[in-house]
Write a protein that holds these residues in place. Structure first.
Motif, PDB file in Angstrom:
ATOM      1  N   LEU A  47       5.634  -1.979   1.575  1.00 59.08           N
ATOM      2  CA  LEU A  47       5.863  -1.242   0.333  1.00 59.08           C
ATOM      3  C   LEU A  47       5.819  -2.192  -0.856  1.00 59.08           C
ATOM      4  CD1 LEU A  47       8.888   0.865   1.606  1.00 59.08           C
ATOM      5  CD2 LEU A  47       6.523   1.673   1.330  1.00 59.08           C
ATOM      6  N   LEU A  48       5.071  -1.829  -1.878  1.00 58.54           N
ATOM      7  CA  LEU A  48       5.024  -2.605  -3.114  1.00 58.54           C
ATOM      8  C   LEU A  48       6.259  -2.262  -3.945  1.00 58.54           C
ATOM      9  CD1 LEU A  48       2.010  -3.125  -5.461  1.00 58.54           C
ATOM     10  CD2 LEU A  48       4.174  -2.354  -6.376  1.00 58.54           C
ATOM     11  N   LEU A  49       7.052  -3.284  -4.290  1.00 61.27           N
ATOM     12  CA  LEU A  49       8.283  -3.031  -5.038  1.00 61.27           C
ATOM     13  C   LEU A  49       8.328  -3.835  -6.338  1.00 61.27           C
ATOM     14  CD1 LEU A  49      11.045  -2.727  -2.294  1.00 61.27           C
ATOM     15  CD2 LEU A  49       9.780  -0.932  -3.440  1.00 61.27           C
ATOM     16  N   GLY A  50       8.874  -5.055  -6.325  1.00 56.67           N
ATOM     17  CA  GLY A  50       9.120  -5.793  -7.568  1.00 56.67           C
ATOM     18  C   GLY A  50       7.908  -6.530  -8.092  1.00 56.67           C
ATOM     19  N   ARG A  51       8.120  -7.217  -9.220  1.00 59.75           N
ATOM     20  CA  ARG A  51       7.076  -8.006  -9.857  1.00 59.75           C
ATOM     21  C   ARG A  51       7.541  -9.459  -9.921  1.00 59.75           C
ATOM     22  NH1 ARG A  51       1.607  -8.036 -10.572  1.00 59.75           N
ATOM     23  NH2 ARG A  51       0.997  -8.930 -12.570  1.00 59.75           N
ATOM     24  N   GLU A  52       6.725 -10.375  -9.418  1.00 63.32           N
ATOM     25  CA  GLU A  52       7.104 -11.785  -9.353  1.00 63.32           C
ATOM     26  C   GLU A  52       7.478 -12.362 -10.720  1.00 63.32           C
ATOM     27  OE1 GLU A  52       5.820 -14.959  -6.628  1.00 63.32           O
ATOM     28  OE2 GLU A  52       3.971 -13.775  -6.607  1.00 63.32           O
ATOM     29  N   SER A  53       6.741 -11.960 -11.758  1.00 67.11           N
ATOM     30  CA  SER A  53       6.985 -12.534 -13.082  1.00 67.11           C
ATOM     31  C   SER A  53       8.359 -12.180 -13.625  1.00 67.11           C
ATOM     32  CB  SER A  53       5.906 -12.057 -14.069  1.00 67.11           C
ATOM     33  OG  SER A  53       5.933 -10.637 -14.193  1.00 67.11           O
ATOM     34  N   LEU A 327      -3.155   3.053  -1.778  1.00 68.00           N
ATOM     35  CA  LEU A 327      -2.611   2.212  -0.724  1.00 68.00           C
ATOM     36  C   LEU A 327      -1.541   2.995   0.024  1.00 68.00           C
ATOM     37  CD1 LEU A 327      -4.118   0.121  -2.417  1.00 68.00           C
ATOM     38  CD2 LEU A 327      -2.228  -1.465  -2.019  1.00 68.00           C
ATOM     39  N   PHE A 328      -1.736   3.127   1.314  1.00 72.41           N
ATOM     40  CA  PHE A 328      -0.790   3.858   2.137  1.00 72.41           C
ATOM     41  C   PHE A 328       0.545   3.125   2.140  1.00 72.41           C
ATOM     42  CE2 PHE A 328       1.101   5.288   6.105  1.00 72.41           C
ATOM     43  CZ  PHE A 328       0.842   6.644   6.054  1.00 72.41           C
ATOM     44  N   PRO A 329       1.685   3.815   1.947  1.00 71.36           N
ATOM     45  CA  PRO A 329       1.756   5.274   1.860  1.00 71.36           C
ATOM     46  C   PRO A 329       1.910   5.841   0.458  1.00 71.36           C
ATOM     47  CG  PRO A 329       3.930   4.398   2.310  1.00 71.36           C
ATOM     48  CD  PRO A 329       3.021   3.207   2.194  1.00 71.36           C
ATOM     49  N   ASN A 330       2.290   5.049  -0.566  1.00 71.60           N
ATOM     50  CA  ASN A 330       2.784   5.685  -1.793  1.00 71.60           C
ATOM     51  C   ASN A 330       2.337   5.054  -3.095  1.00 71.60           C
ATOM     52  OD1 ASN A 330       4.358   3.313  -1.385  1.00 71.60           O
ATOM     53  ND2 ASN A 330       6.016   4.164  -2.632  1.00 71.60           N
ATOM     54  N   PHE A 331       1.249   4.304  -3.084  1.00 70.70           N
ATOM     55  CA  PHE A 331       0.840   3.580  -4.283  1.00 70.70           C
ATOM     56  C   PHE A 331      -0.625   3.881  -4.596  1.00 70.70           C
ATOM     57  CE2 PHE A 331      -0.526  -0.622  -6.205  1.00 70.70           C
ATOM     58  CZ  PHE A 331       0.007  -0.353  -7.448  1.00 70.70           C
ATOM     59  N   ALA A 332      -0.872   4.444  -5.771  1.00 73.03           N
ATOM     60  CA  ALA A 332      -2.230   4.701  -6.243  1.00 73.03           C
ATOM     61  C   ALA A 332      -2.462   3.864  -7.489  1.00 73.03           C
ATOM     62  CB  ALA A 332      -2.432   6.185  -6.558  1.00 73.03           C
ATOM     63  N   VAL A 333      -3.652   3.293  -7.627  1.00 75.91           N
ATOM     64  CA  VAL A 333      -3.902   2.406  -8.752  1.00 75.91           C
ATOM     65  C   VAL A 333      -5.376   2.448  -9.139  1.00 75.91           C
ATOM     66  CG1 VAL A 333      -4.131   0.464  -7.145  1.00 75.91           C
ATOM     67  CG2 VAL A 333      -3.774   0.016  -9.570  1.00 75.91           C
ATOM     68  N   PHE A 342      -0.935   1.759 -12.740  1.00 77.29           N
ATOM     69  CA  PHE A 342       0.005   1.717 -11.626  1.00 77.29           C
ATOM     70  C   PHE A 342       0.667   3.083 -11.477  1.00 77.29           C
ATOM     71  CE2 PHE A 342       4.265   1.080 -10.034  1.00 77.29           C
ATOM     72  CZ  PHE A 342       4.334  -0.126  -9.342  1.00 77.29           C
ATOM     73  N   LEU A 343       0.452   3.753 -10.337  1.00 72.30           N
ATOM     74  CA  LEU A 343       0.996   5.089 -10.086  1.00 72.30           C
ATOM     75  C   LEU A 343       1.682   5.070  -8.731  1.00 72.30           C
ATOM     76  CD1 LEU A 343      -2.284   6.842 -11.198  1.00 72.30           C
ATOM     77  CD2 LEU A 343      -0.119   7.076 -12.440  1.00 72.30           C
ATOM     78  N   ARG A 344       2.993   5.254  -8.739  1.00 75.42           N
ATOM     79  CA  ARG A 344       3.769   5.118  -7.509  1.00 75.42           C
ATOM     80  C   ARG A 344       4.749   6.277  -7.368  1.00 75.42           C
ATOM     81  NH1 ARG A 344       7.662  -0.091  -6.904  1.00 75.42           N
ATOM     82  NH2 ARG A 344       8.425   0.859  -8.835  1.00 75.42           N
ATOM     83  N   ALA A 345       4.902   6.767  -6.145  1.00 77.51           N
ATOM     84  CA  ALA A 345       5.881   7.824  -5.861  1.00 77.51           C
ATOM     85  C   ALA A 345       6.784   7.358  -4.729  1.00 77.51           C
ATOM     86  CB  ALA A 345       5.181   9.121  -5.481  1.00 77.51           C
ATOM     87  N   ARG A 346       8.094   7.527  -4.927  1.00 74.81           N
ATOM     88  CA  ARG A 346       9.062   7.154  -3.898  1.00 74.81           C
ATOM     89  C   ARG A 346       9.922   8.370  -3.553  1.00 74.81           C
ATOM     90  NH1 ARG A 346      11.595   2.154  -6.967  1.00 74.81           N
ATOM     91  NH2 ARG A 346      10.540   3.153  -8.720  1.00 74.81           N
ATOM     92  N   PRO A 347      10.284   8.506  -2.288  1.00 69.12           N
ATOM     93  CA  PRO A 347      11.035   9.698  -1.871  1.00 69.12           C
ATOM     94  C   PRO A 347      12.461   9.685  -2.405  1.00 69.12           C
ATOM     95  CG  PRO A 347      10.925   8.134  -0.073  1.00 69.12           C
ATOM     96  CD  PRO A 347      10.047   7.583  -1.168  1.00 69.12           C
ATOM     97  N   HIS A 348      13.014  10.861  -2.572  1.00 70.35           N
ATOM     98  CA  HIS A 348      14.432  11.034  -2.924  1.00 70.35           C
ATOM     99  C   HIS A 348      15.273  10.640  -1.707  1.00 70.35           C
ATOM    100  CE1 HIS A 348      18.162  13.319  -3.793  1.00 70.35           C
ATOM    101  NE2 HIS A 348      17.822  13.165  -5.064  1.00 70.35           N
ATOM    102  N   PRO A 349      16.519  10.204  -1.912  1.00 71.55           N
ATOM    103  CA  PRO A 349      17.349   9.840  -0.758  1.00 71.55           C
ATOM    104  C   PRO A 349      17.533  10.944   0.279  1.00 71.55           C
ATOM    105  CG  PRO A 349      18.337   9.002  -2.768  1.00 71.55           C
ATOM    106  CD  PRO A 349      17.175   9.856  -3.189  1.00 71.55           C
TER     107      PRO A 349
END
Length: 451
Positions: A47-53, A327-333, A342-349
């Motif tokens: 899963l793509l999460l944070g940004r190194e910078s 990019l499977f499963p939740n990242f479109a770019v 950068f277009l990302r969707a994450r599920p609700h808890p």
């Protein structure tokens, strides 16, 4: 005579077959299926999460939620980034509540257990009072697999996961050439949406909706006024599926619907993009299709000297066309020559009918230093802070507002017993493949390339 710039050919992805998945509406509403996705898929993929910078110094941290989990990403003294679950190992209290910060130690607000940035427990009150012995040196934060690539921090909850490079497949080399690790965020808007996360990804897995959702006339707009440098015709669009489960769509750029006026003259924004690369728009009166090759040639020749160093390492198509990856499963770019959408969707808890949606933009340093040289057509002017907005009263961003309206109404339709499953065109087969992959993960059959 000066040597001609090297031409790079776009890579070829293998042919893939789909299995005619019907994709019923229950996949977007069922709590049972929502749980199956979490157990079998979300906890098994990168899963793509944070940004190194945003983590320049030791002790810098970011926290990103993914479903019911909160992931801490922390810069180490040796320069690496490690990832941990955001939970104290004493009684389960979260260690942080905000999105980012810097610490010498993570101190739990419940009983003051303190963990170092490397995850080790450094302090516990009354440590002599534990029948199992002093927890310091024995207890540490629960760590996840963590790698960095393209300037981002990626994590995987599966201790037995493959490497990120293996998971990404052909995307690894293509994105390395773009030097994305140095691109800067110029807009970031996020919102909670009343729809399943797959509604978002399905939408960005096809371009069938573009002429109707984005280019259709409304009471406030006129189709004739729509300007686009992109050719959205599906028969001239390239659709690719990778063995690893990711996909790519390449739409030709440099011309498109509305590129000319009634007399055949090139109009904005294409005219400005041509002038930025020392090309006279008048040369292409009644011949707008030729602008694509002209822009590619000019950028190939002039780009490196203007600071666009990545131009020398990418195929000609990358200089003009829209390369849209999912990019499977939740990242479109969408990766343009100088902009990264950068277009990302994450599920609700715990609610399958909600998701967290990010609409962010990144731009190459050269394009920010010389916006006219880059053409500037796809680079918003905002700031790099993440703005949490209410989609009902605030703008999530131009163009994407159109998509969000459909996300919300489509979720309503998926609740109907009258919906019996999709009836997809060939240009939408990436949606079918996506859902088949979700089932494969749930059933323990990850793509062979990711085993």
């Amino acid at each position: 005579m000066a040597e001609a710039p090297m031409r790079i050919v776009i890579d070829t992805w293998p042919e893939q077959r789909t299995r005619d998945h019907r994709i019923p509406g229950s996949r977007y509403t069922s709590r049972e299926f929502f749980q199956q996705e979490w157990d079998g898929m979300w906890t098994k993929v990168w899963l793509l999460l944070g940004r190194e910078s945003e983590l320049p110094n030791p002790g810098d941290w970011q926290m990103e939620p993914v479903g019911r989990e909160e992931i801490l990403m922390v810069r180490q003294t040796d320069g690496r980034v490690k990832a941990f679950y955001n939970v104290c190992q004493h009684r389960g209290n979260p260690l942080v509540d905000g999105p980012k910060g810097n610490v010498r130690r993570f101190v739990c607000k419940y009983h003051s257990w303190a963990f170092l940035p490397n995850g080790d427990l450094n302090f516990a009150p009354d440590r002599e009072d534990f029948p199992e012995g002093n927890p310091c040196g024995k207890v540490r934060l629960k760590e996840l697999a963590c790698e960095t690539f393209a300037g981002f921090v990626w994590v995987n909850m599966d201790p037995q996961c493959v490497s990120l490079k293996q998971f990404l497949g052909p995307i690894w080399d293509a994105w390395n050439a773009l030097e994305l690790d140095g691109w800067k965020r110029v807009m970031a808007r996020s919102t909670w949406l009343p729809c399943n996360w797959k509604v978002v990804l399905d939408n960005f897995n096809e371009s069938y909706h573009v002429p109707t959702v984005h280019l259709a006339a409304t009471p406030d707009t006129d189709r004739k006024k729509i300007r686009s440098n992109i050719n959205t015709y599906y028969k001239e669009t390239r659709f690719d599926l990778s063995n690893e489960g990711h996909n790519r769509m390449v739409m030709q750029g440099g011309f498109g619907a509305g590129s000319t006026d009634k007399e055949g003259n090139i109009v904005e924004p294409l005219a400005g993009q041509l002038r930025a690369w020392d090309i006279d728009p008048a040369r292409f009166k009644s011949n707008a299709e030729a602008t694509r090759a002209a822009l590619q040639d000019a950028k190939r020749r002039l780009g490196p000297a203007r600071g666009f160093t990545h131009y020398a390492k990418v195929p000609d198509e990358q200089l003009t066309d829209a390369f849209h990856y999912t990019l499977f499963p939740n990242f479109a770019v969408s990766v343009w020559s100088d902009g990264f959408h950068f277009l990302r969707a994450r599920p609700h808890p715990d609610d399958p009918e909600q998701c967290l949606f990010d609409n962010w933009w990144y731009a190459s340093p050269a394009s920010l230093a010389s916006p006219h040289s880059s053409g500037g057509a796809f680079i918003p002017q905002d700031d790099d802070a993440v703005h949490m907005i209410d989609w009902r009263t605030q703008s999530i961003g131009p163009g994407i507002e159109d998509d969000v309206r459909v996300f919300v109404t489509q979720q309503r339709g998926f609740r109907s017993r009258g919906f019996e499953g999709v009836y997809l065109s060939n240009q939408e087969k990436r949606i079918r493949r996506y859902h088949e992959l979700i089932d494969d993960y749930i059933e323990g059959r990850a793509p062979s390339a990711n085993r």
